[in-house]
Design a protein around this motif. Structure first.
Motif, PDB file in Angstrom:
ATOM      1  N   MET A  32      60.442  29.255  60.728  1.00 32.56           N
ATOM      2  CA  MET A  32      60.748  29.844  62.034  1.00 32.56           C
ATOM      3  C   MET A  32      61.749  28.998  62.819  1.00 32.56           C
ATOM      4  O   MET A  32      62.684  29.538  63.419  1.00 32.56           O
ATOM      5  N   VAL A  33      61.574  27.685  62.803  1.00 34.24           N
ATOM      6  CA  VAL A  33      62.501  26.816  63.528  1.00 34.24           C
ATOM      7  C   VAL A  33      63.886  26.858  62.880  1.00 34.24           C
ATOM      8  O   VAL A  33      64.903  26.866  63.581  1.00 34.24           O
ATOM      9  N   ILE A  38      69.510  28.642  63.141  1.00 32.94           N
ATOM     10  CA  ILE A  38      70.645  29.414  62.617  1.00 32.94           C
ATOM     11  C   ILE A  38      71.054  30.489  63.616  1.00 32.94           C
ATOM     12  O   ILE A  38      72.242  30.703  63.869  1.00 32.94           O
ATOM     13  N   ALA A  39      70.068  31.149  64.205  1.00 32.35           N
ATOM     14  CA  ALA A  39      70.368  32.179  65.212  1.00 32.35           C
ATOM     15  C   ALA A  39      71.071  31.565  66.417  1.00 32.35           C
ATOM     16  O   ALA A  39      72.026  32.147  66.950  1.00 32.35           O
ATOM     17  N   SER A  40      70.640  30.370  66.821  1.00 34.16           N
ATOM     18  CA  SER A  40      71.300  29.738  67.964  1.00 34.16           C
ATOM     19  C   SER A  40      72.739  29.367  67.636  1.00 34.16           C
ATOM     20  O   SER A  40      73.619  29.468  68.497  1.00 34.16           O
ATOM     21  N   LEU A  41      72.997  28.978  66.394  1.00 33.77           N
ATOM     22  CA  LEU A  41      74.375  28.694  65.980  1.00 33.77           C
ATOM     23  C   LEU A  41      75.223  29.966  66.047  1.00 33.77           C
ATOM     24  O   LEU A  41      76.344  29.950  66.572  1.00 33.77           O
ATOM     25  N   ILE A  42      74.669  31.052  65.541  1.00 38.98           N
ATOM     26  CA  ILE A  42      75.394  32.336  65.575  1.00 38.98           C
ATOM     27  C   ILE A  42      75.628  32.765  67.024  1.00 38.98           C
ATOM     28  O   ILE A  42      76.734  33.180  67.382  1.00 38.98           O
ATOM     29  N   THR A  56      70.280  21.858  72.705  1.00 40.68           N
ATOM     30  CA  THR A  56      68.838  21.778  72.926  1.00 40.68           C
ATOM     31  C   THR A  56      68.081  22.327  71.718  1.00 40.68           C
ATOM     32  O   THR A  56      67.122  21.711  71.237  1.00 40.68           O
ATOM     33  N   TYR A  57      68.492  23.465  71.188  1.00 39.39           N
ATOM     34  CA  TYR A  57      67.848  24.049  70.008  1.00 39.39           C
ATOM     35  C   TYR A  57      68.032  23.145  68.793  1.00 39.39           C
ATOM     36  O   TYR A  57      67.114  22.973  67.987  1.00 39.39           O
ATOM     37  N   SER A  58      69.215  22.551  68.678  1.00 35.56           N
ATOM     38  CA  SER A  58      69.466  21.633  67.562  1.00 35.56           C
ATOM     39  C   SER A  58      68.586  20.397  67.667  1.00 35.56           C
ATOM     40  O   SER A  58      68.060  19.906  66.668  1.00 35.56           O
TER      41      SER A  58
END
Length: 157
Positions: A32-33, A38-42, A56-58
């Motif tokens: 999930m993380v 990956i979604a945050s990168l996109i 922050t997500y990274s």
């Protein structure tokens, strides 16, 4: 068959990593993380989120991986006195015995829930949380190791 052993810290830490990664809930959390990262990168590439949000997500991903890979196994190793002592184990057709200088304990193979083989250890699971690690380097020959593998496969499944 009888073996004697002491634990090697680096090998135990690696075995604990295998143990934690094999747990269903940790695998789901990692997946999930990773999907979220990956979604945050996109989203960042599409301009939907700010660079601060992406960082922050990274950072969340990095902290989680460090916790699972280093902190959790290190904490368990330091907390458990078991890994700092020498042991002998006896394997018979019906049961196995773990001996220490202060005493011994025997279990029938039916007490085992499952077993797992990793590069340096046999993990004998009594339930999802309780297990014994048997170092492979305690075996004098590969035939002894294969004999234990076959015995566990026959008795535990």
């Amino acid at each position: 068959m009888t073996i004697s052993f002491q634990y090697n810290k680096k090998q135990v830490i690696q075995a604990l990593r295998y143990h934690f990664i094999a747990k269903k809930e940790i695998r789901i959390m990692i997946i999930m993380v990773n999907v979220f990262a990956i979604a945050s990168l996109i989203w960042y590439m599409m301009g939907k989120i700010t660079p601060v949000a992406f960082l922050t997500y990274s950072l969340l991903w990095i902290v989680l991986m460090i916790a699972i890979w280093f902190v959790l196994p290190g904490f368990v190793y330091r907390k458990a006195e078991t890994f700092k002592h020498g042991f002998s184990m006896h394997f018979n057709e019906d049961d196995f015995t773990l001996e220490h200088e202060t005493g011994s304990r025997s279990w029938p193979y039916t007490a085992l829930h499952s077993f797992r083989e990793t590069p340096h250890f046999f993990h004998l699971y009594f339930d999802t949380r309780s297990f014994l690690l048997i170092p492979k380097d305690a075996f004098v020959t590969n035939e002894q190791m294969l004999q234990l593998h076959n015995l566990l496969k026959a008795k535990v499944g």
